[in-house]
Write an enzyme that holds these catalytic residues in place. Structure first.
Site, PDB file in Angstrom:
ATOM      1  N   HIS A   1       0.977  -1.176   0.110  1.00  0.00           N
ATOM      2  CA  HIS A   1       0.068  -0.053   0.063  1.00  0.00           C
ATOM      3  C   HIS A   1       0.782   1.033   0.046  1.00  0.00           C
ATOM      4  O   HIS A   1       0.958   1.987   1.033  1.00  0.00           O
ATOM      5  CB  HIS A   1      -0.861  -0.113   1.319  1.00  0.00           C
ATOM      6  CG  HIS A   1      -2.000  -1.169   1.024  1.00  0.00           C
ATOM      7  ND1 HIS A   1      -2.574  -1.656   2.252  1.00  0.00           N
ATOM      8  CD2 HIS A   1      -2.717  -1.594   0.093  1.00  0.00           C
ATOM      9  CE1 HIS A   1      -3.438  -2.718   1.745  1.00  0.00           C
ATOM     10  NE2 HIS A   1      -3.554  -2.511   0.547  1.00  0.00           N
TER      11      HIS A   1
ATOM     12  N   CYS B   1       3.492 -13.175   3.567  1.00  0.00           N
ATOM     13  CA  CYS B   1       4.224 -13.284   4.933  1.00  0.00           C
ATOM     14  C   CYS B   1       4.152 -14.659   5.727  1.00  0.00           C
ATOM     15  O   CYS B   1       3.164 -14.984   6.026  1.00  0.00           O
ATOM     16  CB  CYS B   1       3.858 -12.235   5.589  1.00  0.00           C
ATOM     17  SG  CYS B   1       4.999 -11.895   7.095  1.00  0.00           S
TER      18      CYS B   1
ATOM     19  N   HIS C   1     -10.775  -6.919   4.752  1.00  0.00           N
ATOM     20  CA  HIS C   1      -9.290  -6.924   4.227  1.00  0.00           C
ATOM     21  C   HIS C   1      -8.695  -8.382   3.634  1.00  0.00           C
ATOM     22  O   HIS C   1      -9.405  -9.229   4.087  1.00  0.00           O
ATOM     23  CB  HIS C   1      -8.365  -6.760   5.567  1.00  0.00           C
ATOM     24  CG  HIS C   1      -7.158  -6.461   5.559  1.00  0.00           C
ATOM     25  ND1 HIS C   1      -6.065  -7.268   4.995  1.00  0.00           N
ATOM     26  CD2 HIS C   1      -6.363  -5.268   5.624  1.00  0.00           C
ATOM     27  CE1 HIS C   1      -4.843  -6.792   4.917  1.00  0.00           C
ATOM     28  NE2 HIS C   1      -5.091  -5.598   5.249  1.00  0.00           N
TER      29      HIS C   1
ATOM     30  N   GLU D   1      -6.037 -10.083   4.051  1.00  0.00           N
ATOM     31  CA  GLU D   1      -5.480 -10.963   4.650  1.00  0.00           C
ATOM     32  C   GLU D   1      -6.541 -11.797   5.495  1.00  0.00           C
ATOM     33  O   GLU D   1      -6.658 -13.213   5.579  1.00  0.00           O
ATOM     34  CB  GLU D   1      -4.499 -10.402   5.697  1.00  0.00           C
ATOM     35  CG  GLU D   1      -3.824 -11.166   6.728  1.00  0.00           C
ATOM     36  CD  GLU D   1      -3.230 -10.549   7.849  1.00  0.00           C
ATOM     37  OE1 GLU D   1      -2.817  -9.409   7.754  1.00  0.00           O
ATOM     38  OE2 GLU D   1      -3.390 -11.055   8.961  1.00  0.00           O
TER      39      GLU D   1
HETATM   40  S1  SF4 Z   1       2.429 -10.074   9.297  1.00  0.00           S
HETATM   41 FE1  SF4 Z   1       2.211  -8.145   8.258  1.00  0.00          FE
HETATM   42  S2  SF4 Z   1       3.148  -6.483   9.346  1.00  0.00           S
HETATM   43 FE2  SF4 Z   1       3.830  -8.726  10.094  1.00  0.00          FE
HETATM   44  S3  SF4 Z   1       5.659  -8.879   9.031  1.00  0.00           S
HETATM   45 FE3  SF4 Z   1       4.291  -9.831   7.819  1.00  0.00          FE
HETATM   46  S4  SF4 Z   1       3.379  -8.177   6.485  1.00  0.00           S
HETATM   47 FE4  SF4 Z   1       4.577  -7.311   7.956  1.00  0.00          FE
END
Ligand code: SF4
Length: 313
Positions: A46, A103, A131, A133
């Site tokens: 973003h 991630c 969202h 995620e």
């Molecule tokens: S969970 Fe989200 S905030 Fe945490 S390291 Fe991964 S991308 Fe970054």
């Protein structure tokens, strides 16, 4: 004017990793074929400036899988928020080369939700319903899963007294939000199992921003106007330092904001690359602030960084 940079600030481990994977994917694809399509599904992060920079190296934005020609010459990058497993299956069915930059912390939340559902728990996901995620976690949390933003969204606990309840969180949620939901369910359900999937990167940035905002005259928050975590940093900073301003780039800085300021704090959202943060530091360092009292030395201008990035990774 003294400039202090909150630490940690700026890109987190997951965003840094997604950027690295995207750059590598573009390099590899274009080594084979300089015109090979490479795109992230949705903006990789973003941050409009970072997305523009990625475009320059050939990483475009696909809004749907159909935006990429089918076949393995096309590379699809899954961003750090992750997606539902079906999206990856569909991409592979179209023959696309998939680079999964989800991630690892998000992947852990997805896996936890799936494991809870497999073990017969009704999964409650604490997070923002729309969202990406959360949608990815929801897709692995079983048919009965619920998304709640807090305790107020819970169904009447009487309807859950025979239910095994499992809780996972969107990684950016706060420990307070979790505690509130746990408190509301404690001793009111058959079994309560909590998998704490909060990522400390967000909390650490918020704590560092607040601590700094309490000490400075002006606080600058750098990050995409479309970045939720940057907006939250701004709100936290403003509560502690009324002269807080959110900007995307150094060009938005207004010298009038710094009138009479002796100490300026700077922080940046988890999707703000270090070079953007640094350019704001440089620009503020160059601002000529008249001393509050004529004849007094306006003071030093050194930028200060404290502590190292300590995100769990
Ligand atoms: S969970 Fe989200 S905030 Fe945490 S390291 Fe991964 S991308 Fe970054």
């Amino acid at each position: 004017m003294n400039i202090h940079v909150a630490r940690p600030a700026g890109t987190c481990y997951g965003v840094e990793r997604a950027l690295k994977l995207a750059r590598e994917a573009a390099r590899e694809a274009h080594k084979r074929d300089s015109k090979a399509p490479v795109a992230s599904l949705g903006e990789l992060i973003h941050n409009p400036q970072a997305v523009d920079t990625l475009r320059l190296i050939g990483v475009d934005v696909a809004h749907t899988l159909e935006d990429l020609p089918s076949g393995e010459n096309s590379t699809l990058i899954i961003r750090s928020h992750g997606v539902a497993p079906q999206v990856i299956r569909d991409a592979r069915e179209r023959g696309l080369s998939v680079v999964d930059a989800t991630c690892p912390h998000v992947a852990r939340a997805q896996e936890a939700a799936e494991k809870l559902a497999d073990e017969g728990f009704t999964v409650f996901i604490i997070g923002e319903p729309e969202h990406p995620e959360v949608r990815g976690i929801r897709a692995r949390a079983g048919q009965d899963a619920h998304i709640i933003t807090g305790a107020a969204d819970l169904p009447d606990p009487d309807t859950l007294k025979d239910t095994h309840v499992g809780i996972v969180m969107q990684t950016t949620q706060t420990p307070e939000a979790l505690a509130e939901v746990v408190e509301a369910l404690r001793n009111r359900v058959k079994e309560l199992r909590v998998v704490n999937t909060i990522c400390s990167a967000t909390t650490k940035r918020q704590q560092a921003a607040e601590a700094l905002a309490l000490k400075v005259d002006v606080m600058i928050i750098v990050g995409g106007h479309n970045s939720g975590n940057t907006r939250r940093l701004y709100e936290i900073s403003r509560a502690a330092c009324p002269r807080s301003y959110q900007i995307e780039t150094a060009a938005e800085l207004d010298e009038a904001w710094f009138a009479g300021a002796e100490n300026v704090g700077i922080t940046a959202g988890a999707s703000t690359p270090e070079d953007q943060l640094q350019s704001v530091v440089n620009r503020i360092s160059a601002i000529e602030i008249p001393p509050r009292h004529p004849g007094l030395d306006p003071g030093s201008r050194e930028a200060e960084t404290t502590g190292d990035e300590q995100d769990d990774a």
